[in-house]
Write a protein that holds these residues in place. Sequence first.
Motif, PDB file in Angstrom:
ATOM      1  N   ARG A 104       0.816  -1.231   0.000  1.00 14.79           N
ATOM      2  CA  ARG A 104       0.000   0.000   0.000  1.00 14.79           C
ATOM      3  C   ARG A 104       0.848   1.279   0.000  1.00 14.79           C
ATOM      4  O   ARG A 104       0.405   2.316  -0.435  1.00 14.79           O
ATOM      5  N   GLU A 105       2.094   1.187   0.488  1.00 13.13           N
ATOM      6  CA  GLU A 105       2.955   2.383   0.533  1.00 13.13           C
ATOM      7  C   GLU A 105       3.504   2.751  -0.856  1.00 13.13           C
ATOM      8  O   GLU A 105       4.048   3.838  -1.038  1.00 13.13           O
ATOM      9  N   TYR A 106       3.371   1.817  -1.808  1.00 14.86           N
ATOM     10  CA  TYR A 106       4.004   2.027  -3.115  1.00 14.86           C
ATOM     11  C   TYR A 106       3.021   2.423  -4.209  1.00 14.86           C
ATOM     12  O   TYR A 106       3.381   2.464  -5.378  1.00 14.86           O
ATOM     13  N   MET A 107       1.765   2.673  -3.844  1.00 17.50           N
ATOM     14  CA  MET A 107       0.724   2.949  -4.846  1.00 17.50           C
ATOM     15  C   MET A 107       1.063   4.164  -5.726  1.00 17.50           C
ATOM     16  O   MET A 107       0.903   4.138  -6.940  1.00 17.50           O
ATOM     17  N   LEU A 108       1.539   5.232  -5.100  1.00 12.91           N
ATOM     18  CA  LEU A 108       1.838   6.447  -5.860  1.00 12.91           C
ATOM     19  C   LEU A 108       3.097   6.252  -6.711  1.00 12.91           C
ATOM     20  O   LEU A 108       3.133   6.645  -7.883  1.00 12.91           O
ATOM     21  N   LYS A 109       4.092   5.624  -6.135  1.00 12.34           N
ATOM     22  CA  LYS A 109       5.345   5.369  -6.864  1.00 12.34           C
ATOM     23  C   LYS A 109       5.069   4.598  -8.158  1.00 12.34           C
ATOM     24  O   LYS A 109       5.526   4.959  -9.239  1.00 12.34           O
ATOM     25  N   LYS A 110       4.244   3.542  -8.033  1.00 17.94           N
ATOM     26  CA  LYS A 110       3.906   2.727  -9.216  1.00 17.94           C
ATOM     27  C   LYS A 110       3.131   3.551 -10.240  1.00 17.94           C
ATOM     28  O   LYS A 110       3.360   3.453 -11.439  1.00 17.94           O
ATOM     29  N   ALA A 111       2.188   4.362  -9.735  1.00 18.79           N
ATOM     30  CA  ALA A 111       1.322   5.141 -10.636  1.00 18.79           C
ATOM     31  C   ALA A 111       2.113   6.190 -11.431  1.00 18.79           C
ATOM     32  O   ALA A 111       1.739   6.543 -12.544  1.00 18.79           O
ATOM     33  N   LYS A 116       6.911   9.855 -15.283  1.00 15.46           N
ATOM     34  CA  LYS A 116       8.058  10.524 -14.651  1.00 15.46           C
ATOM     35  C   LYS A 116       8.964  11.194 -15.686  1.00 15.46           C
ATOM     36  O   LYS A 116       9.489  12.282 -15.474  1.00 15.46           O
ATOM     37  N   ASP A 117       9.131  10.560 -16.821  1.00  9.36           N
ATOM     38  CA  ASP A 117      10.042  11.088 -17.842  1.00  9.36           C
ATOM     39  C   ASP A 117       9.458  12.251 -18.636  1.00  9.36           C
ATOM     40  O   ASP A 117      10.161  12.895 -19.409  1.00  9.36           O
ATOM     41  N   ASN A 118       8.165  12.519 -18.454  1.00  9.44           N
ATOM     42  CA  ASN A 118       7.522  13.605 -19.219  1.00  9.44           C
ATOM     43  C   ASN A 118       7.756  14.977 -18.598  1.00  9.44           C
ATOM     44  O   ASN A 118       7.375  15.997 -19.166  1.00  9.44           O
TER      45      ASN A 118
END
Length: 255
Positions: A104-111, A116-118
């Motif tokens: 659950r702590e990684y939801m934003l990181k994955k999303a 990220k490269d944009n």
Amino acid sequence: MGKIIAIANQKGGVGKTTTTVNLAASLGVLEQKVLLIDADPQANATSGLGIDVEGVEYGTYQLLEHTISAKEAVIKTSSPNVDIIPAHIDLVAIEIELVDKEEREYMLKKALKDIKDNYDYILIDCAPSLGLITLNSLVAADAVIIPIQCEYFALEGLGKLLNTIKGVQKIHNKELDIEGLLLTMYDSRLRLSNQVVEEVKKHFENMVFKSIIQRNVRLSEAPSYGESIIKYDATSRGAENYISLANEILKKNKK
């Protein structure tokens, strides 16, 4: 590759949202491509950039739930080079809904992986708490900016936040760095303001940004017009302070 910076402090009223909105706008006018993520259920960063919060269809809530992609959540703002993933009051419920989810702590990181490269910079406006949304923001971030107001209880709670950051570094995100401590709401006429600046610099030396955000009437007026200080009054002291901060960050991150 975009740098993700969380603006965090569990104390309310220290200038987190003001900093996120105006730093985003300042980086934008300095020709950086910026994405602001509103990760605070109060949605002040969303309304502060002129977005009608009630009309928000997709935002941080759906992003954390993984029901939409980051690309689908992005809205253009009227600030040059600044996009936003908005928030809505429904974000309050996400803490409860994520509790049983795996990783659950990684939801934003994955999303954020896909977009990220944009962008050159992705700024996350964190809620004034150390809950699951803020934890997601710190896990997703490359660095964190901590605003500290030049007032009596300035350093109260800072130890707790630094411990949380240490915990995140240890368990979830070894790369997490402290971009800097930002002194806000500074009033040069007050002895207390000057004492806080001295105290923070004494304890944290090189971690403190040279740019200091001064108390400024125009700065507090701008959000009620749904504008950044750059758009509302580019000649104001508040605008100068944030442009100075943006330049300091660009210099620090010169690739």
